[in-house]
Design a protein around this motif. Structure first.
Motif, PDB file in Angstrom:
ATOM      1  N   THR A 179     -52.406 -19.103 -40.075  1.00  0.00           N
ATOM      2  CA  THR A 179     -51.441 -18.257 -40.777  1.00  0.00           C
ATOM      3  C   THR A 179     -50.823 -18.963 -41.971  1.00  0.00           C
ATOM      4  O   THR A 179     -50.635 -18.367 -43.032  1.00  0.00           O
ATOM      5  N   VAL A 180     -50.489 -20.244 -41.828  1.00  0.00           N
ATOM      6  CA  VAL A 180     -49.802 -20.975 -42.890  1.00  0.00           C
ATOM      7  C   VAL A 180     -50.641 -20.986 -44.169  1.00  0.00           C
ATOM      8  O   VAL A 180     -50.139 -20.700 -45.265  1.00  0.00           O
TER       9      VAL A 180
ATOM     10  N   GLY B 175     -44.951 -31.603 -39.774  1.00  0.00           N
ATOM     11  CA  GLY B 175     -46.262 -31.880 -40.367  1.00  0.00           C
ATOM     12  C   GLY B 175     -46.605 -30.959 -41.509  1.00  0.00           C
ATOM     13  O   GLY B 175     -45.781 -30.669 -42.382  1.00  0.00           O
ATOM     14  N   HIS B 176     -47.803 -30.484 -41.513  1.00  0.00           N
ATOM     15  CA  HIS B 176     -48.296 -29.634 -42.594  1.00  0.00           C
ATOM     16  C   HIS B 176     -47.492 -28.353 -42.747  1.00  0.00           C
ATOM     17  O   HIS B 176     -47.092 -28.006 -43.875  1.00  0.00           O
ATOM     18  N   PRO B 177     -47.204 -27.590 -41.676  1.00  0.00           N
ATOM     19  CA  PRO B 177     -46.399 -26.369 -41.851  1.00  0.00           C
ATOM     20  C   PRO B 177     -45.041 -26.649 -42.477  1.00  0.00           C
ATOM     21  O   PRO B 177     -44.569 -25.878 -43.318  1.00  0.00           O
ATOM     22  N   ALA B 178     -44.399 -27.750 -42.083  1.00  0.00           N
ATOM     23  CA  ALA B 178     -43.077 -28.062 -42.633  1.00  0.00           C
ATOM     24  C   ALA B 178     -43.181 -28.389 -44.119  1.00  0.00           C
ATOM     25  O   ALA B 178     -42.341 -27.950 -44.928  1.00  0.00           O
TER      26      ALA B 178
ATOM     27  N   VAL C  68     -45.478 -27.420 -46.279  1.00  0.00           N
ATOM     28  CA  VAL C  68     -45.807 -26.216 -47.037  1.00  0.00           C
ATOM     29  C   VAL C  68     -44.589 -25.295 -47.128  1.00  0.00           C
ATOM     30  O   VAL C  68     -44.326 -24.690 -48.180  1.00  0.00           O
ATOM     31  N   ALA C  69     -43.837 -25.164 -46.042  1.00  0.00           N
ATOM     32  CA  ALA C  69     -42.641 -24.311 -46.056  1.00  0.00           C
ATOM     33  C   ALA C  69     -41.626 -24.837 -47.062  1.00  0.00           C
ATOM     34  O   ALA C  69     -41.026 -24.063 -47.836  1.00  0.00           O
ATOM     35  N   LYS C  70     -41.407 -26.167 -47.066  1.00  0.00           N
ATOM     36  CA  LYS C  70     -40.462 -26.748 -48.025  1.00  0.00           C
ATOM     37  C   LYS C  70     -40.952 -26.525 -49.450  1.00  0.00           C
ATOM     38  O   LYS C  70     -40.157 -26.192 -50.355  1.00  0.00           O
ATOM     39  N   ALA C  71     -42.236 -26.704 -49.689  1.00  0.00           N
ATOM     40  CA  ALA C  71     -42.789 -26.499 -51.028  1.00  0.00           C
ATOM     41  C   ALA C  71     -42.639 -25.045 -51.462  1.00  0.00           C
ATOM     42  O   ALA C  71     -42.355 -24.771 -52.641  1.00  0.00           O
ATOM     43  N   ALA C  72     -42.808 -24.121 -50.536  1.00  0.00           N
ATOM     44  CA  ALA C  72     -42.663 -22.704 -50.874  1.00  0.00           C
ATOM     45  C   ALA C  72     -41.238 -22.393 -51.317  1.00  0.00           C
ATOM     46  O   ALA C  72     -41.014 -21.704 -52.321  1.00  0.00           O
TER      47      ALA C  72
ATOM     48  N   ARG D 285     -44.083 -34.607 -52.989  1.00  0.00           N
ATOM     49  CA  ARG D 285     -44.674 -35.756 -52.301  1.00  0.00           C
ATOM     50  C   ARG D 285     -45.014 -35.408 -50.852  1.00  0.00           C
ATOM     51  O   ARG D 285     -46.035 -35.865 -50.322  1.00  0.00           O
ATOM     52  N   ASP D 286     -44.185 -34.609 -50.203  1.00  0.00           N
ATOM     53  CA  ASP D 286     -44.510 -34.166 -48.838  1.00  0.00           C
ATOM     54  C   ASP D 286     -45.783 -33.312 -48.842  1.00  0.00           C
ATOM     55  O   ASP D 286     -46.632 -33.432 -47.947  1.00  0.00           O
TER      56      ASP D 286
END
Length: 779
Positions: free
Chosen positions: A596-597, A631-634, A636-640, A661-662
């Protein structure tokens, strides 16, 4: 008669000198050598020296009475006697004659010529081929003479034809032995005994007779030129019969038969079915296309042979033939092989994008391997199986298939680590099978997909490199592995390697699934390099690709690229039903974060490109629901969330850098650099802009600040370091927008740079500017 001048070695020269001075009286000499070694030429030279000598050639052909008369002449000692013969046949009278001749001096045994003697004999024009001639002929003088006219390494047909006299009058057993040697079994006494119907002593006699022809090397194998002649001049039916018989004998002994049977393919011969099938089993891991041809040569194939041929055809990439053969068995009478044929058809359909139909056939097949593949197919089409994967027999394939199914099931959990670990173990387990296993997808490819979806491109690279090195899944899967390698390169912003891999696989027609990924790669690389023309060029192919390949879980990566491309060309309507279908699929599976992510992240970028703030907010909110998983979901969520702030003009340089950087650490390298670069373009704070540009460059793998070039090192000292960068890209024909995207500056800033470059170079117009820039950058 060997009509060549003798080139004597030291031994022969000494004998000739001795004969010429008649130091040994009476002269008695025996000469022994296989055919073609120069006996006749030597005898001619001796006759010239000893005009009163009794000279006899080919004494092995004389009868007992004639040999007895020769023995009397030797014993009488009233004139010189010189007798030449081959080492076989060796009758008692001939042995007695040799003994009598040997009382004066040992028999003179002739040897093949050395490389130097071959080179000395050849005409000057051919001496560059001396090593080649020596290898072909083994140094046998007769064959060297036949090859003296060579002008290239290719042997002319007339040279091969000259071997007719050497072969036409041979005994049948010698012919069969030479054909066996041509087939590569010159040293297999067990096979030769069965072929010749002789015991080992009898085989030795035939071998001695064959050696005496001069056609064999010292180790009993055919000389290369003789091998070519035997293959070209022997009757086809004899050659086929010998190979078929050898294959039967080797098969009975449990040995390999591929090399024996391979030349029979395409001859139309219906050889021993068991041997053809055994040869196909040997060929399958290394050359599935050959395996399919071998099975096609079986006279009246059974259902089992037809299924095996279908599988070999599929492995070789001939999916049309594979599907036709498998369907023939499925539609035939009930039997144990219908399920195997259904499994082959299911795998072919998976490669053609029909995962749902293939899953139905896997469930109908009911083998342990098909049961595992059915689980993978059901998950891929949005159906969470009620039960776990059943236990399978402890074979390599069944075990790997079971691990693949369990790995795919675990992608539906919150933590993809267990899924990736399980798929990597499946890849390791299947590695020894290499190219000979027919699969709907390899564990390596599935592991790479999971790694890419979870932000671990390094793991994707590693598992794909091993899969390519071991040939996992055969030629059928090699294209998929290389496409996924190209995808990891694109994710990191390494576009040149990605293009190279893509170009390599594009040379041949692609099946639906591979074509989908290939078109998505073209669109993705074009978008990331600001090549709007390239995006537009691939868009129609993209629309056709998604129509040909129904949406499934394992195609979310290309679907996401198409979503961004659709936004770029302002044609989102055509892709909307497929994106809706993808969302419904993940919903049926409980919206697993791994799948989903990535889907929401791609849709977010499509919304950003389309300036649809409301939809962008929706996808950012959806990503935030998975942020607690870390991890990856966090990342991507922060970047969004950060993207939304950047678009709204709320730019916190530190927060943007942290998010970028994340994101980079989570495997989204190009996306991370783009986030920092776009924030730099939009901020009004010059210090923040420089800081973010440095961050973007670092994430892109470039120096954090442009290194100023000393005037002596620059192409033109009138331009600054940044102006040099802009000048190079303008000379390459990029637009201001493309240059801005490449350098993380606005198109307006690029325009200002170009105006300054034009003033500094003193150009009156744009054409003059381009001409000077091309000259500068070429230098």
């Amino acid at each position: 008669m060997t009509a060549i001048a003798p080139i004597a070695d030291v031994r022969i020269a000494r004998v000739l000198d001795d004969l010429a001075t008649r130091h040994a009286v009476p002269v008695r000499l025996g000469v022994v050598a296989p055919g073609g070694y120069g006996k006749t030429t030597l005898l001619g030279e001796i006759s010239r020296l000893l005009d009163d000598a009794l000279v006899v050639d080919d004494a092995h052909l004389l009868g007992d009475a004639e040999l007895a008369d020769l023995r009397v002449a030797v014993d009488r000692a009233d004139r010189p006697v010189v007798v030449a013969c081959r080492p076989w046949p060796r009758s008692r009278p001939l042995a007695a004659l040799a003994e009598a001749l040997g009382r004066s001096r040992p028999a003179l045994a002739l040897s093949p010529w050395t490389r130097d003697r071959v080179r000395a004999f050849l005409p000057v024009s051919a001496r560059g081929l001396a090593d080649h001639v020596h290898r072909l002929s083994g140094g046998v003088p007769r064959f060297v003479a036949r090859l003296a006219g060579l002008t290239s390494t290719e042997v002319p047909a007339d040279v091969l034809d000259s071997f007719h006299p050497d072969l036409d009058w041979l005994a049948d057993d010698v012919r069969r032995y030479l054909l066996a040697a041509e087939a590569g079994v010159a040293h297999r006494l067990d096979l030769l005994a069965g072929l010749l119907h002789r015991d080992l002593d009898g085989v030795g006699d035939v071998l001695d007779e064959a050696r005496a022809t001069g056609l064999l090397a010292a180790d009993g194998t055919l000389l290369p030129i003789a091998r070519a002649a035997v293959a070209a001049l022997s009757r086809t039916d004899r050659r086929i019969a010998v190979r078929c018989r050898l294959a039967e004998l080797e098969l009975a002994a449990g040995g390999p038969v591929l090399d024996l049977v391979r030349p029979l393919v395409g001859t139309g011969v219906a050889g021993p079915a068991d041997a053809f099938q055994a040869a196909a089993r040997e060929a399958l891991p290394v050359d599935p296309a050959l395996a399919a041809r071998l099975l096609a040569a079986v006279g009246t194939p059974s259902a089992a042979v037809t299924v095996r041929r279908a599988a070999a055809s599929a492995l070789a990439g001939d999916l049309d033939t594979a599907l036709r053969l498998a369907d023939r068995v499925v539609a035939g009478e009930a039997g144990p092989h219908r399920g195997e044929a259904a499994e082959v058809a299911a795998i072919v359909l998976a490669h053609r994008g029909q995962l749902a139909r293939g899953t139905e056939l896997h469930r109908w097949s009911a083998s342990p391997t098909s049961a595992a593949f059915a689980v993978i197919g059901r998950v891929g089409t949005g159906h969470r199986p009620a039960d776990d994967v059943p236990e399978a027999p402890p074979t390599m394939l069944d075990g790997a298939a079971t691990l693949m199914a369990r790995g795919v099931l675990r992608t539906l959990d919150d933590d993809p680590t267990a899924a990736l670990s399980t798929l990597l173990r499946a890849a390791d387990l299947l590695e020894p099978a290499g190219r000979g296993v027919l699969l709907p997808d390899t564990p390596a490819a599935l592991a790479a997909l999971v790694a890419l979806h979870s932000g671990q491109p390094a793991i994707a690279d590693s598992v794909l490199d091993r899969a390519v090195a071991t040939g996992q899944g055969g030629p059928l899967m090699s294209v998929r592995h290389r496409l996924l390698q190209a995808w990891t390169a694109m994710t990191r912003g390494e576009f040149a390697p990605g293009r190279e891999l893509l170009a390599a696989v594009r040379r041949t027609p692609l099946e639906a699934r591979d074509w989908l990924f290939a078109v998505a790669l073209e669109a993705g690389i074009a978008r990331r390099t600001s090549d709007l023309a390239g995006v537009k060029r691939t868009w129609e192919q993209a629309c056709e690709a998604v129509l040909r390949h129904p949406v499934d879980l394992f195609t979310f990566l290309p679907l996401g690229e198409f979503a961004a491309a659709a936004a770029r060309v302002r044609d989102r309507r055509r892709l909307a039903p497929h994106l809706t279908e993808a969302a419904d699929l993940t919903a049926r599976l409980g919206n697993p974060p791994l799948w989903t992510v990535q889907l929401h992240w791609s849709a977010l970028h499509a919304a950003i490109i389309a300036d649809d703030d409301e939809e962008a907010g929706h996808h950012a909110a959806a990503l935030s629901t998975h942020a607690h998983r870390g991890g990856h979901p966090a990342a991507v969520a922060k970047a969004a969330t950060t993207w939304l702030d950047v678009l709204a003009g709320r730019i916190d340089a530190d927060a943007v850098e942290e998010a970028a950087r994340d994101l980079h650490a989570a495997g989204q390298w190009w996306d991370a650099a783009r986030l920092a670069g776009q924030a730099a373009i939009r901020t009004a704070d010059r210090r923040a802009m420089v800081h973010l540009l440095d961050c973007a460059r670092t994430l892109q793998g470039r120096p954090p600040t442009p290194v100023s070039t000393a005037p002596a090192e620059r192409t033109d000292s009138r331009l600054s370091g940044r102006e040099h960068e802009v000048a190079e890209l303008v000379a390459k024909g990029l637009t201001y927008k493309q240059i801005g995207d490449r350098l993380f500056i606005s198109a307006k800033t690029v325009e200002h740079h170009v105006a300054r470059i034009r003033r500094r170079l003193g150009c009156a117009n744009r054409a003059e500017l381009l001409d000077q820039l091309r000259q500068l950058t070429d230098n």
